[in-house]
Design a protein around this motif. Sequence first.
Motif, mmCIF file in Angstrom:
data_model
loop_
_atom_site.group_PDB
_atom_site.id
_atom_site.type_symbol
_atom_site.label_atom_id
_atom_site.label_comp_id
_atom_site.label_asym_id
_atom_site.label_seq_id
_atom_site.Cartn_x
_atom_site.Cartn_y
_atom_site.Cartn_z
ATOM 1 N N ASP A 618 0.839 -1.195 0.000
ATOM 2 C CA ASP A 618 0.000 0.000 0.000
ATOM 3 C C ASP A 618 0.872 1.242 0.000
ATOM 4 O O ASP A 618 2.102 1.171 -0.172
ATOM 5 C CB ASP A 618 -0.953 -0.013 1.194
ATOM 6 C CG ASP A 618 -0.218 -0.146 2.526
ATOM 7 O OD1 ASP A 618 1.010 0.129 2.551
ATOM 8 O OD2 ASP A 618 -0.850 -0.526 3.520
ATOM 9 N N PHE A 619 0.238 2.370 0.214
ATOM 10 C CA PHE A 619 0.933 3.656 0.187
ATOM 11 C C PHE A 619 2.101 3.685 1.177
ATOM 12 O O PHE A 619 3.167 4.209 0.882
ATOM 13 C CB PHE A 619 -0.073 4.763 0.502
ATOM 14 C CG PHE A 619 0.528 6.124 0.614
ATOM 15 C CD1 PHE A 619 0.722 6.917 -0.503
ATOM 16 C CD2 PHE A 619 0.927 6.630 1.845
ATOM 17 C CE1 PHE A 619 1.283 8.179 -0.400
ATOM 18 C CE2 PHE A 619 1.498 7.889 1.965
ATOM 19 C CZ PHE A 619 1.676 8.662 0.832
ATOM 20 N N ALA A 620 1.887 3.095 2.367
ATOM 21 C CA ALA A 620 2.921 3.154 3.404
ATOM 22 C C ALA A 620 4.192 2.422 2.962
ATOM 23 O O ALA A 620 5.308 2.836 3.296
ATOM 24 C CB ALA A 620 2.388 2.558 4.698
ATOM 25 N N ASP A 621 4.035 1.312 2.195
ATOM 26 C CA ASP A 621 5.220 0.599 1.710
ATOM 27 C C ASP A 621 6.049 1.494 0.789
ATOM 28 O O ASP A 621 7.283 1.561 0.898
ATOM 29 C CB ASP A 621 4.791 -0.660 0.972
ATOM 30 C CG ASP A 621 4.147 -1.676 1.889
ATOM 31 O OD1 ASP A 621 4.868 -2.258 2.724
ATOM 32 O OD2 ASP A 621 2.936 -1.880 1.778
ATOM 33 N N ALA A 622 5.366 2.169 -0.142
ATOM 34 C CA ALA A 622 6.091 3.040 -1.071
ATOM 35 C C ALA A 622 6.735 4.198 -0.328
ATOM 36 O O ALA A 622 7.871 4.594 -0.625
ATOM 37 C CB ALA A 622 5.135 3.555 -2.151
ATOM 38 N N LYS A 623 6.016 4.762 0.665
ATOM 39 C CA LYS A 623 6.573 5.883 1.428
ATOM 40 C C LYS A 623 7.835 5.449 2.187
ATOM 41 O O LYS A 623 8.838 6.164 2.241
ATOM 42 C CB LYS A 623 5.524 6.409 2.403
ATOM 43 C CG LYS A 623 5.966 7.624 3.206
ATOM 44 C CD LYS A 623 4.802 8.190 3.991
ATOM 45 C CE LYS A 623 5.228 9.401 4.798
ATOM 46 N NZ LYS A 623 6.089 9.066 5.927
ATOM 47 N N GLY A 624 7.808 4.243 2.753
ATOM 48 C CA GLY A 624 8.988 3.765 3.455
ATOM 49 C C GLY A 624 10.178 3.592 2.531
ATOM 50 O O GLY A 624 11.321 3.914 2.885
ATOM 51 N N ILE A 625 9.922 3.096 1.318
ATOM 52 C CA ILE A 625 11.009 2.926 0.334
ATOM 53 C C ILE A 625 11.590 4.280 -0.037
ATOM 54 O O ILE A 625 12.819 4.473 -0.078
ATOM 55 C CB ILE A 625 10.476 2.188 -0.913
ATOM 56 C CG1 ILE A 625 10.126 0.737 -0.571
ATOM 57 C CG2 ILE A 625 11.502 2.247 -2.035
ATOM 58 C CD1 ILE A 625 11.297 -0.107 -0.134
ATOM 59 N N VAL A 626 10.712 5.252 -0.312
ATOM 60 C CA VAL A 626 11.194 6.571 -0.710
ATOM 61 C C VAL A 626 11.981 7.217 0.422
ATOM 62 O O VAL A 626 13.036 7.844 0.210
ATOM 63 C CB VAL A 626 10.013 7.457 -1.145
ATOM 64 C CG1 VAL A 626 10.468 8.897 -1.371
ATOM 65 C CG2 VAL A 626 9.377 6.902 -2.413
ATOM 66 N N GLU A 627 11.521 7.079 1.640
ATOM 67 C CA GLU A 627 12.254 7.643 2.774
ATOM 68 C C GLU A 627 13.637 7.019 2.903
ATOM 69 O O GLU A 627 14.627 7.708 3.202
ATOM 70 C CB GLU A 627 11.457 7.418 4.058
ATOM 71 C CG GLU A 627 10.226 8.297 4.164
ATOM 72 C CD GLU A 627 9.387 7.977 5.398
ATOM 73 O OE1 GLU A 627 8.698 8.878 5.876
ATOM 74 O OE2 GLU A 627 9.431 6.804 5.845
ATOM 75 N N SER A 628 13.734 5.722 2.637
ATOM 76 C CA SER A 628 15.052 5.061 2.707
ATOM 77 C C SER A 628 15.991 5.614 1.648
ATOM 78 O O SER A 628 17.187 5.818 1.907
ATOM 79 C CB SER A 628 14.883 3.554 2.528
ATOM 80 O OG SER A 628 14.097 2.998 3.560
#
Length: 801
Positions: A618-628
Amino acid sequence: MIVSLKWLRNYVDVTLTVEDLVHRLTMVGLEVEGVSALNPHLQGVIPVRVRSVDPHPRADRLHLCRVSDGEREYKVVCGAPNVRAGVVAPLALPGTEMPNGMVLREARLRGEVSQGMLCSQKELGLGEDASGIWLLPETISLGIPLSRALDIEDTIIEVSITPNRGDCLSILGIAREVAAICGAPLRYPSVVLEEKGSAIDGRASVVIDDPVGCPRYAARLVEGITIGPSPRWLRESLEAVGLRSINNIVDVTNFILMEMGQPLHAFDFDSLREHRIVVRRARGGERFTTLDGVERTLFDDTLLICDGAGPVAIAGIMGGLDSEITSGTSRVLIESAYFEPVCIRRTGKKIGLRSESSYRFERGVDPEGVLRAVDRAAALMAEVGGGVMAAGRIDVYPQPIEWPVLSLRVDRTNRFLGTRLEASRMAEVLKSIEMDVRELDGNRLEVIPPSFRPDISREVDLTEEVARLVGYDQIPVTHPHVELRAEPLDPHFRMRQEARNLLAGAGFFEVINYSFIGQESLRRLMLDSDDARLHPVVVKNPLSEDQGVMRTSLIPGLLQTARHNFGHRNDDLRIFELSKVFLPRAGEALPAEPHQLAGILTGKREPHLLYGGEEEVDFADAKGIVESVLDLFYLEGVRFADEALPPYLDAGQAASIFCGGEWVGTLGKLRAEVQEAFDLKKDIIVFEVDFDKVFNLKQSHPMFRSLPKYPPVARDMALIVDENLSVQEPLDYIWGQKEALLEQVEVFDIYRNPQWGKGKKSVGYRLVYRSPERSLTDEEINDIHSGLVRKVLDVFHATLR
């Protein structure tokens, strides 16, 4: 080029062993591809004398023969009708491999032992007579290999000739190289002209209508010849280099071809109409039958040899059927010419015909060797054919070829080769291959290359000749001094590699799509009409409509890759691409080419059922990747907001990424209409980061900071706020108060309860306080925290839960 060592020795004294000669030839640029003995089977064949001949007791047509090699007697069963006591014949001993591939063995024939086979000429491959055993001369030495007894021992060397060395397509050409290698003189064949016939002038003529295609044409006339078999020396010379003997006149032309590298043609003089030769271009569509019996259609650039009525040969390639030498020929006109190489090569390719002559003309023969060849051919034909040579010769040479005068600088040559040769040494090696050399001073040589070396036209060609004749193995080996220093990696490249490695570690696969996409794929993103991405650079000659423009976004390529994977039942995807896009610039001919990073996630969060469930990304998975990824750049002030969202994302599950107030990317769920336009059967989460912008905002790597000595104190703030208030706004406000003891703020809970009324939600914030100098008291923290809470409640019209 096949070289007979025996033939070669007629022109130069070879002082090297065969092994050394092969090595030295290869080192001067004439690669030797093979070395073999001529007629190796003759090593097992010896001359023997027949001592007795008795009838075979069990076969009427066989004889029991006792033969002797002078030391030992052999028993041989023979069925030849001409075998008799006292004759000398060749005996093939057991173990000999015959030309037909048969290996002889000692055998019993009708009960009698045969220790070999008495052979005919044909069985030994030395003639066509198969009527009986070969009766050798009475004076021949017995018991030694037949090749030595007949003086036909020879070594055959096969040399690979490069296209620029047409001068080496002859025995004399190879002999010239061997003479230079051995430091021995080259002996040209002597030509004795006995012109006993009437003058050729007035009886034959030559006209050149195309002096470009045929710069020189010479001819001689020999009369009163008798066509017949060639003498033994001539047959053996031709057979040694792989040519079949035809008759004495044709064999002479082939002999000169191999000896001097000058192709000749012998015309039946009586079949030449008007007894004249005309060299002209063919008329387009003109037809001509060559010696091989094939009628060929000619082109308007085909060079022809004609008589008074029509063509008799295709110049430099093949003669015609009507003017060939026959058994009734008594007068022969010998053609010796120089044809322009490009003309012969072009004609040979067009009509699909090659010959030994065209092979040499294409590489360039010696224009000055034309006369020497025609004179030698006429003398040999008069000798082997019993004819009379007409007085004089025809030599049409309207525009003599001028040869270049070259200057060789000694110091420059030594610098190129890494040598220290004197001018006299360079002059010596160049003179050894018949170059005209004059020393101007200690540093310059004036060199005129010989006419048989058209490949030498520049100073560097002379340098190459010096190198190969001195010996490549004599040039000292030196190693350049190179400072070894590893240049640091380009920082931008290094960061791209780090981003790739991070994403690969997070389970992503990198894809590389074409930089060309279809205009329609950009329209499917539902971009605004004034968006620059809808006005890409157009490809002038696209491979297909789907590759008609340069991409302005990485998203279409990734979505098409996802559709391809869905079509192959690969539904759980994590892929990314880090590459350039091409954004048009107003008033500029070339587009901007920034690097962008884009990726998509779809399917299960953990595809392997053993380790995960059915939850989807979901959105949270993509946000975590981008933050990394952004953490690699040590950025400050990164925030995610629901503003400036692209039209291809679902506004309810999307965010833009800002750093220091500057937009650097987006992420979110793909809009349903876009998903349908790309024919995607599953929901897709997309992220896109302007890599160049992020790189330019990159902060320096933080140095080491010791662990805090004093404990933190945590306080929570659970606010009931309007549903449409973003979680980020209170977070930004709290940080904006710049409280010195505030170390960390994070969201720990979002909760909704109908009792609070419609359009309300609860957001829990955890604030962490710490001092680097002392332990904080509860009273101190409570005062600070209460103050922050009051400000937040007042600004956002919130209440505490």
